[in-house]
Write a protein that holds these residues in place. Structure first.
Motif, mmCIF file in Angstrom:
data_model
loop_
_atom_site.group_PDB
_atom_site.id
_atom_site.type_symbol
_atom_site.label_atom_id
_atom_site.label_comp_id
_atom_site.label_asym_id
_atom_site.label_seq_id
_atom_site.Cartn_x
_atom_site.Cartn_y
_atom_site.Cartn_z
ATOM 1 N N HIS A 1 0.826 -1.210 0.000
ATOM 2 C CA HIS A 1 0.000 0.000 0.000
ATOM 3 C C HIS A 1 0.866 1.269 0.000
ATOM 4 N N GLY A 2 0.330 2.320 -0.621
ATOM 5 C CA GLY A 2 1.101 3.528 -0.851
ATOM 6 C C GLY A 2 1.627 4.197 0.403
ATOM 7 N N ASP A 3 0.882 4.127 1.506
ATOM 8 C CA ASP A 3 1.366 4.777 2.720
ATOM 9 C C ASP A 3 2.524 4.010 3.360
ATOM 10 N N HIS A 4 2.941 2.917 2.715
ATOM 11 C CA HIS A 4 4.115 2.167 3.156
ATOM 12 C C HIS A 4 5.186 2.061 2.064
ATOM 13 N N THR A 5 4.842 2.497 0.843
ATOM 14 C CA THR A 5 5.794 2.328 -0.267
ATOM 15 C C THR A 5 5.887 3.526 -1.205
ATOM 16 N N GLN A 6 5.189 4.625 -0.933
ATOM 17 C CA GLN A 6 5.108 5.693 -1.926
ATOM 18 C C GLN A 6 6.457 6.317 -2.264
ATOM 19 N N GLY A 7 7.417 6.273 -1.354
ATOM 20 C CA GLY A 7 8.732 6.845 -1.642
ATOM 21 C C GLY A 7 9.732 5.844 -2.192
ATOM 22 N N LEU A 8 9.302 4.610 -2.378
ATOM 23 C CA LEU A 8 10.248 3.523 -2.632
ATOM 24 C C LEU A 8 10.965 3.654 -3.972
ATOM 25 N N GLU A 9 10.232 3.912 -5.048
ATOM 26 C CA GLU A 9 10.857 3.920 -6.372
ATOM 27 C C GLU A 9 11.921 5.006 -6.471
ATOM 28 N N VAL A 10 11.597 6.210 -6.021
ATOM 29 C CA VAL A 10 12.580 7.297 -6.079
ATOM 30 C C VAL A 10 13.723 7.029 -5.112
ATOM 31 N N PHE A 11 13.426 6.506 -3.942
ATOM 32 C CA PHE A 11 14.476 6.223 -2.958
ATOM 33 C C PHE A 11 15.454 5.186 -3.500
ATOM 34 N N CYS A 12 14.953 4.226 -4.264
ATOM 35 C CA CYS A 12 15.830 3.196 -4.814
ATOM 36 C C CYS A 12 16.747 3.723 -5.907
ATOM 37 N N ARG A 13 16.540 4.949 -6.347
ATOM 38 C CA ARG A 13 17.474 5.568 -7.287
ATOM 39 C C ARG A 13 18.748 6.024 -6.581
ATOM 40 N N VAL A 14 18.646 6.271 -5.280
ATOM 41 C CA VAL A 14 19.813 6.728 -4.518
ATOM 42 C C VAL A 14 20.320 5.673 -3.545
ATOM 43 N N SER A 15 19.514 4.648 -3.276
ATOM 44 C CA SER A 15 19.906 3.593 -2.345
ATOM 45 C C SER A 15 20.072 2.281 -3.093
ATOM 46 N N LYS A 16 21.140 1.570 -2.790
ATOM 47 C CA LYS A 16 21.372 0.248 -3.369
ATOM 48 C C LYS A 16 20.952 -0.867 -2.420
ATOM 49 N N ALA A 17 20.295 -0.522 -1.326
ATOM 50 C CA ALA A 17 19.878 -1.522 -0.349
ATOM 51 C C ALA A 17 18.857 -2.469 -0.968
ATOM 52 N N PRO A 18 18.989 -3.766 -0.786
ATOM 53 C CA PRO A 18 18.025 -4.714 -1.344
ATOM 54 C C PRO A 18 16.670 -4.602 -0.652
ATOM 55 N N LEU A 19 15.632 -4.981 -1.379
ATOM 56 C CA LEU A 19 14.272 -4.962 -0.856
ATOM 57 C C LEU A 19 13.884 -6.363 -0.417
ATOM 58 N N PHE A 20 13.456 -6.496 0.836
ATOM 59 C CA PHE A 20 12.976 -7.764 1.357
ATOM 60 C C PHE A 20 11.452 -7.748 1.313
#
Length: 267
Positions: free
Chosen positions: A59-78
């Motif tokens: 849901h967006g209130d838990h992931t809305q920043g994820l796509e842009v954040f993954c442009r600057v973070s190389k941390a894997p997604l669990f």
């Protein structure tokens, strides 16, 4: 020992960080990427300190920043495979590394033991987490419609519980802005936990080693920190009156909170 800070929590966005001696994990990314970066800096971290991102659901209130954040973070997604599938099309300019979890499984990550367990919510495969090191047990329970016995069993013995207390039943009933179907969805078996439901869980799992309860996802207009805190403190009175109750803020991070205190750990 594990420590926790909630970068922001509410119906508009949820994000937290836990760290141990060897690991640093983001829990959800429901704030904008800019705010996540700003609030990481406020608690003494940078994007490069993160070793991974745990996702409870899509849901967006838990992931809305994820796509842009993954442009600057190389941390894997669990995440679970179903959550990955629900989110995959959102990644347009980033290609994150996925570490898939199986609901109900336990896995080791650095010095942490992480168990993800199923929770009832209207998402494709929502999970909660039990995260442990050799000294601390942290329970993470995000959006949940009701608390089945499995959740009570998994969270038994935690030293800190980070959970939602979304609404006060009276305030939700009296709310004039939400239509009746929305109220039914919120209070239904795949919606969110009320203060009373959160208190019932806390009362069930309370023990002498429970150090603190951190409340998140409070509705801005159908709950209030004083109401939620008082209800949980009442539930703790018999078995864990020493435990403190903290309401996470949507606008600012909490201080770093040690998950366990050695003097309170069960013998």
């Amino acid at each position: 020992m594990i420590s926790l800070t909630v970068l922001g929590s509410g119906s508009s966005g949820n994000c937290a960080v836990l760290r141990s001696e060897n690991a640093c994990l983001l829990i959800d990314a429901g704030l904008s990427s800019r705010r996540i970066c700003q609030r990481l800096e406020m608690v003494g971290l940078t994007v490069n300190d993160l070793d991974g991102i745990l996702l409870t659901h899509e849901h967006g209130d838990h992931t809305q920043g994820l796509e842009v954040f993954c442009r600057v973070s190389k941390a894997p997604l669990f995440s679970t495979s179903y959550t990955q599938a629900a989110l995959r099309d959102h990644f347009v300019k980033s290609s994150p590394t996925w570490r898939l979890m199986q609901t109900g499984s336990v896995f080791e990550f650095k010095d942490l033991r992480i168990e993800c367990f199923p929770v009832p919510h209207d998402a494709v495969d929502p999970v909660g987490f039990l995260i442990c090191d050799h000294e601390s047990r942290l329970g993470v329970l995000s959006d949940v419609g009701y608390v089945p016995n499995l959740i009570r069993d998994r969270l038994g013995g935690v030293h800190t519980l980070f959970m939602e207390a979304n609404y006060d039943a009276i305030l939700l009933d009296e709310d004039t802005r939400r239509p009746w179907p929305t109220k039914q969805r919120i209070s239904g078996k795949h919606g969110h936990l009320s203060n009373d439901q959160a208190a019932e869980l806390v009362e069930h799992i309370a023990h002498s080693g429970l150090y603190q309860v951190v409340l998140g996802h409070l509705s801005e207009d159908c709950n209030h920190p004083d109401i939620a805190r008082s209800r949980i403190e009442l539930a703790l009175r018999e078995k864990a009156a020493h435990a403190r109750v903290i309401c996470a803020d949507r606008h600012a991070p909490t201080p770093w909170l040690e998950v366990a205190m050695k003097m309170l750990l069960p013998v």
